[in-house]
Design a protein around this motif. Structure first.
Motif, PDB file in Angstrom:
ATOM      1  N   ASN A 151      42.062  31.469  38.364  1.00 43.09           N
ATOM      2  CA  ASN A 151      42.116  30.009  38.473  1.00 43.09           C
ATOM      3  C   ASN A 151      41.149  29.343  37.499  1.00 43.09           C
ATOM      4  O   ASN A 151      41.442  28.269  36.959  1.00 43.09           O
ATOM      5  N   LEU A 152      39.998  29.968  37.286  1.00 47.27           N
ATOM      6  CA  LEU A 152      39.005  29.412  36.371  1.00 47.27           C
ATOM      7  C   LEU A 152      39.415  29.586  34.910  1.00 47.27           C
ATOM      8  O   LEU A 152      39.117  28.737  34.063  1.00 47.27           O
ATOM      9  N   TYR A 153      40.080  30.715  34.611  1.00 46.97           N
ATOM     10  CA  TYR A 153      40.470  31.032  33.232  1.00 46.97           C
ATOM     11  C   TYR A 153      41.961  31.400  33.209  1.00 46.97           C
ATOM     12  O   TYR A 153      42.328  32.555  33.004  1.00 46.97           O
ATOM     13  N   PRO A 154      42.846  30.417  33.400  1.00 47.09           N
ATOM     14  CA  PRO A 154      44.280  30.701  33.578  1.00 47.09           C
ATOM     15  C   PRO A 154      44.977  31.287  32.366  1.00 47.09           C
ATOM     16  O   PRO A 154      46.003  31.948  32.502  1.00 47.09           O
ATOM     17  N   ASN A 155      44.439  31.085  31.177  1.00 49.60           N
ATOM     18  CA  ASN A 155      45.146  31.518  29.968  1.00 49.60           C
ATOM     19  C   ASN A 155      44.493  32.707  29.276  1.00 49.60           C
ATOM     20  O   ASN A 155      44.864  33.042  28.142  1.00 49.60           O
ATOM     21  N   GLN A 156      43.537  33.354  29.936  1.00 51.53           N
ATOM     22  CA  GLN A 156      42.841  34.473  29.315  1.00 51.53           C
ATOM     23  C   GLN A 156      43.106  35.778  30.066  1.00 51.53           C
ATOM     24  O   GLN A 156      43.344  35.777  31.271  1.00 51.53           O
ATOM     25  N   HIS A 157      43.043  36.857  29.297  1.00 46.78           N
ATOM     26  CA  HIS A 157      43.262  38.169  29.907  1.00 46.78           C
ATOM     27  C   HIS A 157      42.037  38.548  30.745  1.00 46.78           C
ATOM     28  O   HIS A 157      40.895  38.415  30.306  1.00 46.78           O
ATOM     29  N   ILE A 158      42.298  39.043  31.956  1.00 52.82           N
ATOM     30  CA  ILE A 158      41.229  39.446  32.868  1.00 52.82           C
ATOM     31  C   ILE A 158      41.222  40.971  32.965  1.00 52.82           C
ATOM     32  O   ILE A 158      42.258  41.602  33.228  1.00 52.82           O
ATOM     33  N   ASP A 159      40.063  41.554  32.739  1.00 55.31           N
ATOM     34  CA  ASP A 159      39.879  42.999  32.905  1.00 55.31           C
ATOM     35  C   ASP A 159      39.005  43.194  34.141  1.00 55.31           C
ATOM     36  O   ASP A 159      37.809  42.906  34.117  1.00 55.31           O
ATOM     37  N   ALA A 160      39.599  43.634  35.257  1.00 53.75           N
ATOM     38  CA  ALA A 160      38.897  43.718  36.538  1.00 53.75           C
ATOM     39  C   ALA A 160      38.725  45.176  36.961  1.00 53.75           C
ATOM     40  O   ALA A 160      39.693  45.948  36.951  1.00 53.75           O
ATOM     41  N   SER A 161      37.497  45.533  37.323  1.00 50.96           N
ATOM     42  CA  SER A 161      37.195  46.922  37.652  1.00 50.96           C
ATOM     43  C   SER A 161      36.422  47.034  38.952  1.00 50.96           C
ATOM     44  O   SER A 161      35.595  46.177  39.277  1.00 50.96           O
ATOM     45  N   MET A 162      36.712  48.113  39.680  1.00 50.82           N
ATOM     46  CA  MET A 162      35.845  48.552  40.768  1.00 50.82           C
ATOM     47  C   MET A 162      35.055  49.740  40.224  1.00 50.82           C
ATOM     48  O   MET A 162      35.647  50.685  39.678  1.00 50.82           O
ATOM     49  N   TRP A 163      33.727  49.694  40.389  1.00 48.48           N
ATOM     50  CA  TRP A 163      32.884  50.744  39.807  1.00 48.48           C
ATOM     51  C   TRP A 163      31.912  51.273  40.856  1.00 48.48           C
ATOM     52  O   TRP A 163      31.112  50.516  41.401  1.00 48.48           O
ATOM     53  N   PHE A 164      32.006  52.569  41.116  1.00 52.92           N
ATOM     54  CA  PHE A 164      31.062  53.256  41.992  1.00 52.92           C
ATOM     55  C   PHE A 164      30.093  54.029  41.108  1.00 52.92           C
ATOM     56  O   PHE A 164      30.490  54.948  40.386  1.00 52.92           O
ATOM     57  N   VAL A 165      28.828  53.637  41.149  1.00 56.36           N
ATOM     58  CA  VAL A 165      27.839  54.114  40.187  1.00 56.36           C
ATOM     59  C   VAL A 165      27.570  55.609  40.325  1.00 56.36           C
ATOM     60  O   VAL A 165      27.437  56.327  39.337  1.00 56.36           O
ATOM     61  N   ASP A 166      27.483  56.076  41.554  1.00 55.89           N
ATOM     62  CA  ASP A 166      27.196  57.484  41.822  1.00 55.89           C
ATOM     63  C   ASP A 166      28.519  58.239  41.988  1.00 55.89           C
ATOM     64  O   ASP A 166      29.259  58.004  42.926  1.00 55.89           O
ATOM     65  N   ASN A 167      28.808  59.143  41.049  1.00 53.61           N
ATOM     66  CA  ASN A 167      30.100  59.847  41.095  1.00 53.61           C
ATOM     67  C   ASN A 167      30.052  61.124  41.925  1.00 53.61           C
ATOM     68  O   ASN A 167      30.994  61.925  41.889  1.00 53.61           O
ATOM     69  N   SER A 168      28.969  61.324  42.676  1.00 55.90           N
ATOM     70  CA  SER A 168      28.862  62.539  43.489  1.00 55.90           C
ATOM     71  C   SER A 168      29.673  62.436  44.785  1.00 55.90           C
ATOM     72  O   SER A 168      29.892  63.432  45.464  1.00 55.90           O
TER      73      SER A 168
END
Length: 284
Positions: A151-168
């Motif tokens: 809604n804030l940036y309707p005309n731009q590509h959004i790259d959205a990620s879920m990131w878990f820092v500890d991969n153990s």
């Protein structure tokens, strides 16, 4: 101990050990109100800290609570230091306060930045260990932030990620990936990252991740034999005495009452000194 040097071939060129250590110390320092807040928490919940049906004593429970609090603060530190890395790698950070969603709930991004063309959103957690209800809530929160940014940036590509820092620990990877596959956001890319995978997507990010890992290893090495949590003696320490003087009257009245839970609490925490007696005289 503050250090700036080359360790095992990794040179601190983005964020130094000194900066990391100072950030850590700032978050973990026990200010003037720390022990006052601690006392209020204990007084509000005496049965959580002492009683016949608890194997651990009150001080052990207090140490456990402080340790849990430090783990939460450590997540905040990693979030803050990641924001700093993103900026120093040449990206532009945005204000993380996204405003409110359609229900009026306040939304705050963990990482929110741009390379000048793409808008990046990152939902961070230290580890992927949520149970069924929490994992659903976390993913729903992630979606609401995406919709707000669109809604804030309707005309731009959004790259959205879920990131878990500890991969153990990778507990819910299948669930998150399946949810992402079923989404139908226009002009939006969805990703799930563990460990150094997120940093690897940034310009110069792999070097930054290696640097951060080296800093964390060095911190653990330097503090391997030191106590993470120190709780002063409640009956004798000046910090606790000063906190007792600052206690609002309602907390003081509870602490000094004849109710069995507070009698037991006083016996366990204050038996070694005369802080209660001195505070009682001073407060008159």
């Amino acid at each position: 101990m503050l250090l700036s040097y080359i360790m095992k071939g990794v040179k601190f060129v983005i964020i130094s050990y000194d900066e990391f250590y100072n950030l850590l110390s700032k978050h973990f320092q026990n200010g003037d109100d720390f022990y006052l807040s601690l006392l209020q928490t204990v007084i509000n919940n005496p049965s959580r800290y002492s009683g016949l049906f608890r194997l651990s004593n009150a001080k052990s429970k207090i140490i456990q609570n402080i340790t849990q609090s430090r783990e939460i603060k450590f997540g905040d530190i990693i979030e803050q230091i990641t924001t700093e890395y993103i900026e120093r790698l040449g990206y532009q950070n945005f204000n993380k306060n996204l405003g409110t969603d359609s229900k009026g709930d306040v939304l705050v991004a963990d990482q929110f930045f741009t390379d000048g063309e793409i808008i990046y959103l990152v939902e961070m957690k230290i580890r992927d260990d949520h149970d069924a209800s929490k994992k659903r809530g976390q993913y729903d929160n992630f979606k609401r932030k995406i919709l707000r940014i669109k809604n804030l940036y309707p005309n731009q590509h959004i790259d959205a990620s879920m990131w878990f820092v500890d991969n153990s620990l990778v507990k819910n990877k299948k669930y998150y990936l399946q949810e992402m596959i079923t989404e139908n956001f226009d002009n939006t890319s969805l990703h799930l990252y563990y460990g150094g995978e997120f940093f690897a997507t940034l310009r110069g990010g792999s070097d930054a991740w290696n640097e951060l890992i080296t800093i964390l290893r060095e911190y653990r090495h330097l503090h391997a034999n030191s106590s993470d949590v120190e709780v002063p003696d409640f009956g004798t320490s000046k910090q606790i005495y000063d906190a007792l003087l600052k206690l609002p009257q309602k907390y003081w009245d509870k602490l000094m009452s004849d109710k069995s839970e507070y009698v037991i609490l006083r016996e366990e925490l204050f038996s070694s000194g005369d802080n209660l007696k001195k505070a009682s005289l001073k407060r008159r």
